[in-house]
Design a protein around this motif. Structure first.
Motif, PDB file in Angstrom:
ATOM      1  N   LYS A 103      20.386   6.925   2.493  1.00  0.00           N
ATOM      2  CA  LYS A 103      19.159   7.432   1.896  1.00  0.00           C
ATOM      3  C   LYS A 103      18.219   7.961   2.966  1.00  0.00           C
ATOM      4  O   LYS A 103      18.272   7.532   4.115  1.00  0.00           O
ATOM      5  CB  LYS A 103      18.444   6.322   1.114  1.00  0.00           C
ATOM      6  CG  LYS A 103      19.185   5.827  -0.111  1.00  0.00           C
ATOM      7  CD  LYS A 103      18.364   4.759  -0.829  1.00  0.00           C
ATOM      8  CE  LYS A 103      19.081   4.268  -2.076  1.00  0.00           C
ATOM      9  NZ  LYS A 103      18.293   3.216  -2.782  1.00  0.00           N
ATOM     10  N   MET A 104      17.368   8.903   2.553  1.00  0.00           N
ATOM     11  CA  MET A 104      16.317   9.396   3.428  1.00  0.00           C
ATOM     12  C   MET A 104      15.046   8.608   3.119  1.00  0.00           C
ATOM     13  O   MET A 104      14.478   8.730   2.027  1.00  0.00           O
ATOM     14  CB  MET A 104      16.074  10.891   3.201  1.00  0.00           C
ATOM     15  CG  MET A 104      14.948  11.470   4.048  1.00  0.00           C
ATOM     16  SD  MET A 104      15.222  11.172   5.819  1.00  0.00           S
ATOM     17  CE  MET A 104      13.973  12.219   6.542  1.00  0.00           C
ATOM     18  N   GLU A 105      14.625   7.771   4.061  1.00  0.00           N
ATOM     19  CA  GLU A 105      13.466   6.909   3.833  1.00  0.00           C
ATOM     20  C   GLU A 105      12.273   7.299   4.694  1.00  0.00           C
ATOM     21  O   GLU A 105      11.246   6.616   4.667  1.00  0.00           O
ATOM     22  CB  GLU A 105      13.849   5.443   4.084  1.00  0.00           C
ATOM     23  CG  GLU A 105      14.898   4.933   3.096  1.00  0.00           C
ATOM     24  CD  GLU A 105      15.331   3.501   3.374  1.00  0.00           C
ATOM     25  OE1 GLU A 105      15.643   2.797   2.407  1.00  0.00           O
ATOM     26  OE2 GLU A 105      15.380   3.108   4.561  1.00  0.00           O
ATOM     27  N   GLY A 136      14.271  -0.678   3.711  1.00  0.00           N
ATOM     28  CA  GLY A 136      14.411  -1.472   2.501  1.00  0.00           C
ATOM     29  C   GLY A 136      14.022  -0.724   1.239  1.00  0.00           C
ATOM     30  O   GLY A 136      13.707  -1.328   0.221  1.00  0.00           O
ATOM     31  N   GLY A 137      14.054   0.599   1.308  1.00  0.00           N
ATOM     32  CA  GLY A 137      13.637   1.428   0.183  1.00  0.00           C
ATOM     33  C   GLY A 137      12.562   2.403   0.612  1.00  0.00           C
ATOM     34  O   GLY A 137      11.994   2.289   1.705  1.00  0.00           O
ATOM     35  N   VAL A 138      12.252   3.352  -0.238  1.00  0.00           N
ATOM     36  CA  VAL A 138      11.329   4.422   0.119  1.00  0.00           C
ATOM     37  C   VAL A 138       9.936   4.213  -0.461  1.00  0.00           C
ATOM     38  O   VAL A 138       9.016   4.977  -0.158  1.00  0.00           O
ATOM     39  CB  VAL A 138      11.895   5.783  -0.341  1.00  0.00           C
ATOM     40  CG1 VAL A 138      11.709   5.972  -1.850  1.00  0.00           C
ATOM     41  CG2 VAL A 138      11.276   6.948   0.420  1.00  0.00           C
ATOM     42  N   ASP A 139       9.735   3.155  -1.248  1.00  0.00           N
ATOM     43  CA  ASP A 139       8.456   2.973  -1.939  1.00  0.00           C
ATOM     44  C   ASP A 139       7.275   2.868  -0.983  1.00  0.00           C
ATOM     45  O   ASP A 139       6.232   3.482  -1.200  1.00  0.00           O
ATOM     46  CB  ASP A 139       8.508   1.731  -2.826  1.00  0.00           C
ATOM     47  CG  ASP A 139       9.555   1.842  -3.917  1.00  0.00           C
ATOM     48  OD1 ASP A 139       9.322   2.576  -4.885  1.00  0.00           O
ATOM     49  OD2 ASP A 139      10.618   1.210  -3.779  1.00  0.00           O
ATOM     50  N   ALA A 140       7.415   2.073   0.058  1.00  0.00           N
ATOM     51  CA  ALA A 140       6.300   1.882   0.988  1.00  0.00           C
ATOM     52  C   ALA A 140       5.978   3.172   1.734  1.00  0.00           C
ATOM     53  O   ALA A 140       4.801   3.509   1.928  1.00  0.00           O
ATOM     54  CB  ALA A 140       6.634   0.765   1.981  1.00  0.00           C
ATOM     55  N   ARG A 185       7.517  -6.024  -7.848  1.00  0.00           N
ATOM     56  CA  ARG A 185       8.615  -6.688  -7.135  1.00  0.00           C
ATOM     57  C   ARG A 185       9.329  -5.732  -6.179  1.00  0.00           C
ATOM     58  O   ARG A 185      10.557  -5.581  -6.207  1.00  0.00           O
ATOM     59  CB  ARG A 185       9.598  -7.310  -8.123  1.00  0.00           C
ATOM     60  CG  ARG A 185       8.962  -8.381  -8.997  1.00  0.00           C
ATOM     61  CD  ARG A 185       9.943  -9.016  -9.944  1.00  0.00           C
ATOM     62  NE  ARG A 185       9.287 -10.046 -10.766  1.00  0.00           N
ATOM     63  CZ  ARG A 185       9.906 -10.772 -11.689  1.00  0.00           C
ATOM     64  NH1 ARG A 185      11.206 -10.580 -11.909  1.00  0.00           N
ATOM     65  NH2 ARG A 185       9.253 -11.666 -12.388  1.00  0.00           N
ATOM     66  N   LEU A 186       8.543  -5.118  -5.336  1.00  0.00           N
ATOM     67  CA  LEU A 186       9.075  -4.199  -4.328  1.00  0.00           C
ATOM     68  C   LEU A 186       9.192  -4.921  -2.997  1.00  0.00           C
ATOM     69  O   LEU A 186       8.298  -5.673  -2.608  1.00  0.00           O
ATOM     70  CB  LEU A 186       8.151  -2.979  -4.183  1.00  0.00           C
ATOM     71  CG  LEU A 186       7.856  -2.193  -5.468  1.00  0.00           C
ATOM     72  CD1 LEU A 186       6.844  -1.086  -5.187  1.00  0.00           C
ATOM     73  CD2 LEU A 186       9.133  -1.616  -6.047  1.00  0.00           C
ATOM     74  N   ARG A 187      10.274  -4.673  -2.288  1.00  0.00           N
ATOM     75  CA  ARG A 187      10.523  -5.372  -1.028  1.00  0.00           C
ATOM     76  C   ARG A 187      10.366  -4.479   0.198  1.00  0.00           C
ATOM     77  O   ARG A 187      10.448  -4.955   1.324  1.00  0.00           O
ATOM     78  CB  ARG A 187      11.941  -5.949  -1.031  1.00  0.00           C
ATOM     79  CG  ARG A 187      12.270  -6.833  -2.214  1.00  0.00           C
ATOM     80  CD  ARG A 187      13.740  -7.229  -2.210  1.00  0.00           C
ATOM     81  NE  ARG A 187      14.091  -8.004  -1.029  1.00  0.00           N
ATOM     82  CZ  ARG A 187      14.091  -9.322  -0.966  1.00  0.00           C
ATOM     83  NH1 ARG A 187      13.753 -10.032  -2.036  1.00  0.00           N
ATOM     84  NH2 ARG A 187      14.421  -9.950   0.139  1.00  0.00           N
ATOM     85  N   SER A 188      10.168  -3.212   0.014  1.00  0.00           N
ATOM     86  CA  SER A 188      10.256  -2.265   1.129  1.00  0.00           C
ATOM     87  C   SER A 188       9.041  -2.335   2.058  1.00  0.00           C
ATOM     88  O   SER A 188       8.001  -2.917   1.731  1.00  0.00           O
ATOM     89  CB  SER A 188      10.399  -0.836   0.595  1.00  0.00           C
ATOM     90  OG  SER A 188       9.258  -0.460  -0.146  1.00  0.00           O
ATOM     91  N   GLY A 189       9.217  -1.718   3.206  1.00  0.00           N
ATOM     92  CA  GLY A 189       8.136  -1.602   4.176  1.00  0.00           C
ATOM     93  C   GLY A 189       8.265  -0.273   4.893  1.00  0.00           C
ATOM     94  O   GLY A 189       9.238   0.468   4.707  1.00  0.00           O
ATOM     95  N   THR A 190       7.282   0.036   5.726  1.00  0.00           N
ATOM     96  CA  THR A 190       7.343   1.273   6.499  1.00  0.00           C
ATOM     97  C   THR A 190       6.522   1.150   7.772  1.00  0.00           C
ATOM     98  O   THR A 190       5.440   0.546   7.772  1.00  0.00           O
ATOM     99  CB  THR A 190       6.837   2.480   5.679  1.00  0.00           C
ATOM    100  OG1 THR A 190       6.986   3.676   6.441  1.00  0.00           O
ATOM    101  CG2 THR A 190       5.362   2.340   5.308  1.00  0.00           C
TER     102      THR A 190
END
Length: 395
Positions: A103-105, A136-140, A185-190
């Motif tokens: 994925k592109m994060e 850990g995902g793109v949300d953050a 319940r999001l686990r991501s960071g940036t």
């Protein structure tokens, strides 16, 4: 939407500000979707609680915005207001690739029209740039790219102390995202690094290992130290909180994350801090360019190599710097980077002048020789400059 219709950036930013200003003058209670009960009062920043007590219906609000935007476009067709552009030279080259990751994060933000976007009408130039490297995902990363510059512009000390505004905006954005992460319940960071040019000052702030560097008269200038667990001060902070720093193919916080500060990472707070470091520097006019990039770039390319690569690109392209970031990204990949790679290159002087200064130095090779081999070493020195700790009157 506006760029896809070939609107010049300065016009697009001005239209956006005018339309949002109109929306904010309407009764937003009409868009209220549901109420959110106030949970664990006292744990959140007070401003966030009052804002998040109501959730607005996005679809209805979006329609309202585009209606306002259409009305303003019709008005401006009849009489276009004066649009003040930057006096400072800026040429932006940016490029980002997913590379071999699933994925592109990464996310990046380019706002040379900062004044127009926020309706600032004084005579001080302002431009904002940022790179966010999600994990850990793109949300953050998405959230930070959307909200951080807004939190900067709305900061109460923004005009007087932009460095503090930048630093505080990281903390505020972290707190806002943690509220969202807990609810969804999001686990991501940036990680993140931002640069704000205000007149003749450069203000920077960062969390994690995304970095910003400056090239001045052909020499790489170190502006910051990334937040990594192996840094002595970071290790001591983490251990004082009850966490640990262990080596698992690299130094990691509690055996997981390889950075010690970031926005998000709700399950690693407080060991992973959302508190940013910041600095401010005077721009004298001798600076060639500013570079912001994620660790996928800096883990593969040294700062002194950046100078060589950019100069080699300019020589091969007769001073055209528009695709210089592509050259840097390609070089990082060739050097073995497997991570997402994002590079934002902001030329503070005309690349033609940078190239002319280089070729005017008899110690450097000719343009023809440079075109044959761009891997030669133009400059090998890397310098550190001390920041001016006094905040500058800012916009």
């Amino acid at each position: 939407f506006l760029y896809n219709r070939d609107a010049p950036p300065i016009l697009a930013a001005s239209l956006i500000h005018a339309a949002i200003d109109e929306v904010l003058q309407t009764d937003l209670s009409a868009f209220k979707k549901q109420s959110v009960e106030e949970e664990e009062e006292g744990d959140q920043v007070q401003e966030l609680i009052s804002f998040l007590l109501s959730v607005l219906d996005g679809g209805s609000l979006q329609r309202c915005f585009f209606n306002k935007l259409r009305d303003i476009c019709c008005e401006w067709q009849k009489l276009l207001p004066s649009l003040k552009s930057l006096k400072r030279f800026l040429l932006i080259s940016s490029h980002a690739i997913r590379n071999i990751r699933r994925k592109m994060e990464d996310r990046h933000v380019l706002l040379p029209e900062f004044n127009q976007l926020f309706g600032l009408s004084d005579d001080i130039d302002r431009a904002y740039f940022a790179v966010f490297d999600g994990h850990g995902g793109v949300d953050a990363a998405n959230y930070a790219a959307t909200h951080l510059h807004v939190n900067v512009a709305l900061h109460k000390e923004f005009l007087k102390n932009p460095t503090e505004a930048l630093k505080d905006a990281f903390q505020q954005t972290d707190e806002m995202f943690l509220f969202k992460a807990k609810r969804e319940r999001l686990r991501s960071g940036t990680t993140g690094v931002s640069a704000l040019i205000v007149g003749n000052r450069l203000h920077i702030a960062w969390v994690g290992d995304s970095q910003v560097m400056l090239v001045q008269q052909g020499k790489a200038v170190t502006l910051m130290e990334p937040h990594k667990p192996e840094r002595e001060d970071e290790r001591m902070r983490i251990e004082a909180l009850g966490g640990c720093v262990t080596y698992v193919d690299c130094w990691r916080v509690n055996g997981t994350l390889a950075v010690s500060r970031a926005i998000g990472d709700i399950y690693q707070k407080p060991y992973i801090s959302g508190s940013a470091d910041g600095n401010s520097f005077e721009l004298t006019g001798s600076e060639d360019y500013l570079l912001l990039a994620c660790d996928g770039f800096f883990d593969a390319i040294r700062p002194d190599e950046v100078v060589d690569l950019v100069l080699g690109h300019l020589m091969q392209n007769k001073g055209d710097g528009f695709k210089a970031a592509e050259r840097l990204v390609a070089s990082a990949k060739e050097n073995g980077s497997n991570d997402n790679i994002t590079v934002v290159l902001v030329f503070l002087r005309d690349p033609q002048d940078i190239l002319a200064d280089c070729l005017g130095d008899p110690k450097n090779l000719s343009a023809d020789e440079g075109a044959e081999d761009s891997s030669f070493n133009f400059f090998s020195s890397e310098v550190n400059i001390q920041s001016d700790s006094h905040p500058m009157t800012k916009s």
